[in-house]
Design an enzyme around this catalytic site. Structure first.
Site, PDB file in Angstrom:
ATOM      1  N   HIS A 132       0.862  -1.167   0.000  1.00 14.18           N
ATOM      2  CA  HIS A 132       0.000   0.000   0.000  1.00 14.18           C
ATOM      3  C   HIS A 132       0.901   1.219   0.000  1.00 14.18           C
ATOM      4  O   HIS A 132       1.647   1.398   0.960  1.00 14.18           O
ATOM      5  CB  HIS A 132      -0.882   0.041   1.232  1.00 14.18           C
ATOM      6  CG  HIS A 132      -1.762  -1.162   1.407  1.00 14.18           C
ATOM      7  ND1 HIS A 132      -1.350  -2.311   2.058  1.00 14.18           N
ATOM      8  CD2 HIS A 132      -3.026  -1.399   0.992  1.00 14.18           C
ATOM      9  CE1 HIS A 132      -2.343  -3.187   2.075  1.00 14.18           C
ATOM     10  NE2 HIS A 132      -3.378  -2.657   1.432  1.00 14.18           N
ATOM     11  N   THR A 168      -7.481   3.239  -5.082  1.00 14.42           N
ATOM     12  CA  THR A 168      -7.518   3.304  -3.630  1.00 14.42           C
ATOM     13  C   THR A 168      -7.701   1.901  -3.085  1.00 14.42           C
ATOM     14  O   THR A 168      -8.076   0.986  -3.806  1.00 14.42           O
ATOM     15  CB  THR A 168      -8.686   4.178  -3.129  1.00 14.42           C
ATOM     16  OG1 THR A 168      -9.914   3.563  -3.490  1.00 14.42           O
ATOM     17  CG2 THR A 168      -8.610   5.574  -3.690  1.00 14.42           C
ATOM     18  N   ASP A 169      -7.469   1.750  -1.811  1.00 11.17           N
ATOM     19  CA  ASP A 169      -7.768   0.508  -1.116  1.00 11.17           C
ATOM     20  C   ASP A 169      -9.279   0.492  -0.862  1.00 11.17           C
ATOM     21  O   ASP A 169      -9.979   1.466  -1.121  1.00 11.17           O
ATOM     22  CB  ASP A 169      -6.980   0.459   0.203  1.00 11.17           C
ATOM     23  CG  ASP A 169      -6.863  -0.942   0.769  1.00 11.17           C
ATOM     24  OD1 ASP A 169      -7.616  -1.834   0.341  1.00 11.17           O
ATOM     25  OD2 ASP A 169      -6.023  -1.147   1.650  1.00 11.17           O
ATOM     26  N   TYR A 170      -9.755  -0.579  -0.322  1.00 10.95           N
ATOM     27  CA  TYR A 170     -11.159  -0.705   0.041  1.00 10.95           C
ATOM     28  C   TYR A 170     -11.557   0.467   0.930  1.00 10.95           C
ATOM     29  O   TYR A 170     -10.820   0.850   1.826  1.00 10.95           O
ATOM     30  CB  TYR A 170     -11.367  -2.043   0.770  1.00 10.95           C
ATOM     31  CG  TYR A 170     -12.766  -2.283   1.232  1.00 10.95           C
ATOM     32  CD1 TYR A 170     -13.748  -2.624   0.311  1.00 10.95           C
ATOM     33  CD2 TYR A 170     -13.105  -2.169   2.560  1.00 10.95           C
ATOM     34  CE1 TYR A 170     -15.049  -2.857   0.720  1.00 10.95           C
ATOM     35  CE2 TYR A 170     -14.396  -2.392   2.984  1.00 10.95           C
ATOM     36  CZ  TYR A 170     -15.369  -2.726   2.070  1.00 10.95           C
ATOM     37  OH  TYR A 170     -16.641  -2.941   2.483  1.00 10.95           O
ATOM     38  N   TYR A 171     -12.735   1.043   0.706  1.00 12.67           N
ATOM     39  CA  TYR A 171     -13.163   2.274   1.380  1.00 12.67           C
ATOM     40  C   TYR A 171     -13.211   2.154   2.897  1.00 12.67           C
ATOM     41  O   TYR A 171     -12.583   2.907   3.603  1.00 12.67           O
ATOM     42  CB  TYR A 171     -14.516   2.698   0.831  1.00 12.67           C
ATOM     43  CG  TYR A 171     -15.144   3.842   1.577  1.00 12.67           C
ATOM     44  CD1 TYR A 171     -14.504   5.072   1.644  1.00 12.67           C
ATOM     45  CD2 TYR A 171     -16.360   3.693   2.214  1.00 12.67           C
ATOM     46  CE1 TYR A 171     -15.077   6.134   2.320  1.00 12.67           C
ATOM     47  CE2 TYR A 171     -16.935   4.740   2.887  1.00 12.67           C
ATOM     48  CZ  TYR A 171     -16.291   5.954   2.938  1.00 12.67           C
ATOM     49  OH  TYR A 171     -16.860   6.993   3.618  1.00 12.67           O
TER      50      TYR A 171
END
Length: 194
Positions: free
Chosen positions: A97, A177-180
């Site tokens: 990330h 983006t990563d998971y919200y």
């Protein structure tokens, strides 16, 4: 029930070999699994939310099993091989990330975790795996982190995603983006940030 797939060894095991060719072969096997519909309910997979690139900054990080090493150079060399192998089968690897994602606890609540460091440490340790995977591995996918770097959300950090990743390293790909998960900066999951 009825699900298929392979159980692969962890990133720590792969990096413990110090073998870039073996890492590349591992990437080839991940790519092979992605393109064979019989392992994926009839669907060909085009992207892998991996490999995990962050550093083993402390022993309490909830994802150390997913990251290669505490050493940026070792992690970067092994990741570059893995990315190269997966790409040889057409699989996009979303390195994750970016950047400084070294804590799972409270990473999205109350404004998220603010990570503080200096530029030298970032370049020599924490960003090195990403840099090598882009420059040597040819990575074309990137996933941002939830944390803030200083006070700026990682995924909204112009210096990180444009000046460094794109202009300095020559990254030409897709960043997501990563998971919200209720992130305080309010972007829905998987919104393109580049």
């Amino acid at each position: 029930a009825g699900e298929r797939g392979y159980g692969w060894c962890s990133a720590v095991n792969i990096s413990s070999t110090w073998n870039e060719q073996l890492a590349e072969q591992f990437g080839v096997m991940i790519g092979e699994e992605a393109i064979h519909p019989e392992t994926n309910k009839g669907v060909t997979i085009t992207g892998w939310y991996g490999p995990g690139m962050n550093i083993h900054r402390n022993p309490y990080n909830g994802r150390n099993f997913e990251y290669y090493s505490e050493d940026g150079l070792l992690a970067g060399k092994i990741a570059a091989g893995t990315v190269k192998g997966a790409a040889s089968k057409g699989l996009i690897t979303y390195l994750k990330h970016l950047a400084l994602n070294n804590q799972e606890t409270n990473r999205t609540t109350n404004g998220g975790v603010c990570t503080w460091t200096n530029e030298q440490a970032m370049r020599e340790i924490y960003l090195k795996p990403f840099e090598l995977a882009v420059k040597e591995g040819g990575a074309t996918g990137m996933m941002c982190a939830f944390n803030r770097i200083g006070g700026v959300p990682a995924g909204a950090n112009y210096n990180l995603f444009v000046n460094l990743l794109e202009k300095e390293w020559g990254f030409d790909g897709l960043a997501v983006t990563d998971y919200y998960e209720g992130s305080s900066w309010g972007w829905p999951g998987n919104m393109v940030v580049r």
